[in-house]
Structure formats: C-alpha cells, structure tokens
Design an enzyme around this catalytic site. Sequence first.
Site, PDB file in Angstrom:
ATOM      1  N   ASP B  39      60.395  21.769  48.930  1.00  0.00           N
ATOM      2  CA  ASP B  39      58.931  22.289  48.730  1.00  0.00           C
ATOM      3  C   ASP B  39      57.760  21.231  49.389  1.00  0.00           C
ATOM      4  O   ASP B  39      58.188  20.041  49.358  1.00  0.00           O
ATOM      5  CB  ASP B  39      58.574  22.616  47.351  1.00  0.00           C
ATOM      6  CG  ASP B  39      58.987  23.976  46.801  1.00  0.00           C
ATOM      7  OD1 ASP B  39      59.875  24.560  47.610  1.00  0.00           O
ATOM      8  OD2 ASP B  39      59.359  24.086  45.504  1.00  0.00           O
ATOM      9  N   LYS B  61      55.841  26.580  51.463  1.00  0.00           N
ATOM     10  CA  LYS B  61      54.582  27.606  52.037  1.00  0.00           C
ATOM     11  C   LYS B  61      53.495  27.419  51.477  1.00  0.00           C
ATOM     12  O   LYS B  61      52.895  28.054  50.527  1.00  0.00           O
ATOM     13  CB  LYS B  61      55.266  29.234  51.202  1.00  0.00           C
ATOM     14  CG  LYS B  61      56.611  29.585  51.446  1.00  0.00           C
ATOM     15  CD  LYS B  61      57.052  31.000  51.099  1.00  0.00           C
ATOM     16  CE  LYS B  61      57.301  30.830  49.700  1.00  0.00           C
ATOM     17  NZ  LYS B  61      58.554  30.549  49.086  1.00  0.00           N
ATOM     18  N   MET B 176      48.121  25.549  39.411  1.00  0.00           N
ATOM     19  CA  MET B 176      47.667  26.199  40.316  1.00  0.00           C
ATOM     20  C   MET B 176      46.393  26.872  40.423  1.00  0.00           C
ATOM     21  O   MET B 176      46.136  27.932  40.695  1.00  0.00           O
ATOM     22  CB  MET B 176      48.616  26.881  41.387  1.00  0.00           C
ATOM     23  CG  MET B 176      49.722  25.940  41.732  1.00  0.00           C
ATOM     24  SD  MET B 176      51.175  27.282  42.159  1.00  0.00           S
ATOM     25  CE  MET B 176      51.762  27.927  40.763  1.00  0.00           C
TER      26      MET B 176
END
Lengths: 269, 269
Positions: B39, B61, B176
Amino acid sequence: MSKAEAGKVYLVGAGPGDPELLTVKATRLLAEAGVVLHDDLVTQSILNLVGKEALVVSVGKRCGRKKITQAAIHELMIVSARRGLAVIRLKSGDPMIFGRAGEEIDALREAGVPFEVVPGVTAASSAAAFLEASLTDRRVSSKLIVLSGHHAARTAPGLALWPGTLPEDATLAIYMPGQNLAEVAVSLLGSGVPPIMPCVAVSHASRPQAAYAASRLSGLAHLPTPFAPTLLFVGYAFEAVLNRDAEPERGCLDHLAALASSIRPDSIE
Amino acid sequence: MSKAEAGKVYLVGAGPGDPELLTVKATRLLAEAGVVLHDDLVTQSILNLVGKEALVVSVGKRCGRKKITQAAIHELMIVSARRGLAVIRLKSGDPMIFGRAGEEIDALREAGVPFEVVPGVTAASSAAAFLEASLTDRRVSSKLIVLSGHHAARTAPGLALWPGTLPEDATLAIYMPGQNLAEVAVSLLGSGVPPIMPCVAVSHASRPQAAYAASRLSGLAHLPTPFAPTLLFVGYAFEAVLNRDAEPERGCLDHLAALASSIRPDSIE
C-alpha cells in the site's frame, strides 16, 4: 535505533504469544534488559529471549488470586530504574489495551522516572488472523468495538457489557470474556444484538494450541469452552467462520475437548 | 518457524511505519519474498528490508486517485502465487483493520490459493504509545471503538460516524479522519459526545516526523492540522494530553506548522 537505556522503564507489548509476533524492538529490548517484570499471560518462549544476566520477575495477578498489588508493581519499576537498570514492563498484547498502563504511566511520571511505550500486536488482531476473518469489512462491518468481559474493567459486576443498543454493523471483540458465556449472551441480547449474530470464542491465537468454537448468539450460552477463551468475537464478519466449521481440517474446540477428555489429566500442562 | 512458502500469499501487517515495529515474522518474510505488493502508506525504510531479488509493486489507491483496482490486486496476488512465488501483500498497520483483507481473502479462497495472515501493530496502538496515553483506563474508559472517517468505509458520504448515542466511557479511534474535522465534530456532537471531550489528532506516529494537536471537541473544527492526520482520538483517556500541551518539549502540530512555514518548500520531502 539505540540500546535500552539504563534508568529507564519500557512498557512493552509482548503480542499474542508467538515469539515471532513480537516486534523487532521488543525482541531487542528483551535481550538488553536489566530487569523484566512480566504478566502471567506472557509465554515462556518469549521469556527465553531475555538476556541471561537479567532479573525476571512475574508480577501477574491471575484470576483474582493477587500475588502482588498494583502499587508494588509501581514500586518495583521505580526502584529498579533508580538503581540504573533498564527495566522492561512486559504486558501481553498491546500495553495500551486493558493493561493498566495508564496507572503505571501516572506513577512513573509522578516519580520522575523516564519511560517509553513500545506497542504490540493486540489479541483481536492475532485472533482475526487465526480465524482468517477481517475485523472490519466494508460489506458487513464498519466498526470495531473492543470491550472487556472481566469485571475489574467494568464499573460493577453484572453490569451490561454495553449501555443501550449496539449497532448491527459493528464487530465486537470481548477480551477476557470469562467462563460464563450465558451471562455474556443475556447482556448482548439486551443490547439488541440479534440472536442469529455469529459468535466465535478463541483461545491461544498464534500459539500451537490455538483453538476456537463458533455458534450463533442464540447458542452462545451452550458453547463448549473447555479452555479459558481469551477472546470472544461477535459480528457478521464471522459468518464465514460459522459456515466453515463443518470442514474437518480446522481445529475447533469441540474436537479438542473430545481429544482432551481422552488424554490422562496428568499429561496436560 | 519455516521459510516463506512458494505459491503462497501472506497478508502481512507492516505496522505503523517504524521498521523496528514490524513483527519479527514480517521482517523475515520480507527478506524471503518473491513479490511484495504494498500500500501507499508503507514507508520506504520498511521496503528497504525486502530482498534484492524480489519484485516490489505499489498497489496503493491514494486519496481516491485510483491507480489500480481491487480486482487487479486480487489478480496480481493470484497470478504471482500460481507462478510459484512467495507473495507478500503488505498493508500498513494490521491487515484486518480497514485493510480490505476480507475481500482479498475471499478472492484467494475462491482461487484455491493458499494464504496466511500475519498480524501487525495497528495505528491506534502506536499513536497511544506516542501520546503516552492508554486507550483503555479502568478509571475513565472501559471500551475502545475503532471507526473510519473515510467515506469508503462508511455506508454513505456524510453519514453519521455513529448511529445513536456514544457512551461517555469509550475511547474513539477514528482512522483516516480526513481534513474536514468540522464535519467530524458535528457528527460526534450529534451522537451526544460532550463538547468538553478531549480530542487529539495524530500524524505519523512511530516515525521521526510524528506530531499531534489536541483540543476539546468544542474546538475540534478549528484545530490546525497542517499534515494529514492519520488518526483522531476522542475520549477522557486523553485529558492528560490536553493538559500537557503547555510543555515546551512536546512536539505539537502548531509548533511544527510554524516551523514548516519557515522552511523553503523545496527542502520538504
């Protein structure tokens, strides 16, 4: 990367039990320590990593049978650090989850003893890895709730695990659920958890004797748990574990219970 | 302890960023891997531990700018394993917490590719270690709730972080949280969190540039967050962090923001 400092206390997570699941930092600090003060749940294979010169003291408080008070643990840490030793306070899992680290940090701060917290892999992560089921999954579970079934962590014995209604898209990880799963089931049903919700009791995740037993919440009270489960999962994220239980290659508590009953008691550790 | 197996996929937690907070097992597997699919959040200092023969592919991503689809990641894992390589799917933190491991496990199971999950230290544990504040504390917090502020993990954009009332004795770890802390504040106030509740935004815990900013919930909307916070804590367990903010030796985002503005932009990584 610096060597373990003399006169400092390290609150270190020992992870779930497998020595390979210690952090690199924890492994290094254990080898360098002057004193190691460890909980009951820390495994012998991890204590074997402690340097030969170090003093190793068990400060566990197993199942209410208090061998040592919390105040005595504080005293031991502070006195050892003041004598110029590198002190490791070794806690199973992560020190900041149900580890009484808050009280130990306050004591160290008050005494003016330098300290550092070294995080570890918590039980929920290793149990999820063992079950091959993700704790969160955007398809069914968007939240993880970590609770303790142990009375000491709750406000009062017999109190509900959760005040009010639990959201259905949460995964519950109940640490130290105890042997009375009927009480846990009643508490969860009272919080609106549907009877069809999957439940999985896990013991010794990451260790050779790892095992689990799974059922719906409606059957949780009668789930056979011959070993003390260290963790109880509740949530739709474990649906696949329930469906998987028919597979013969998966170790499951039922199977192990039958196995255990066929072994002479004196051959069990 | 056995060597990384050919034709197998390992879903491995990379921990919070510091290579010393990798598990011993993750470190070993990285050195032995044939392919590493990682990641965005995995740090270069961790990727440096990958063996020289291995193929390293970023499959991140980042912030909606999708470089690669989830289906393509599944395909890459499966094809690499079928070619007889030991495949590491490296995820920051613990793979089972907001890591889409559920979908990847389903894909591997369906393809009949053997796999194993190796847990890691999750962001909440390392951020708590950095702040020196326990996530649970029997004096003020008996529960930990892990949520995601990222829309992808929620049912719909703009939806409340929590349905109904949040218990006051819970510690919230919002992964997040995004830049819009005003939206987060409104959502939490709507769930009955009192305006005086301490909030701490943390970025890059365990790394040299680790920083935090703290305020009451009433001031959260105006908290300066020059770096993208990776985690937002909410709970009485962080009262001491608020009181500590006056101390000059603690790195705090305000201080770092002032520092950053005095440095020429081209000298910042």
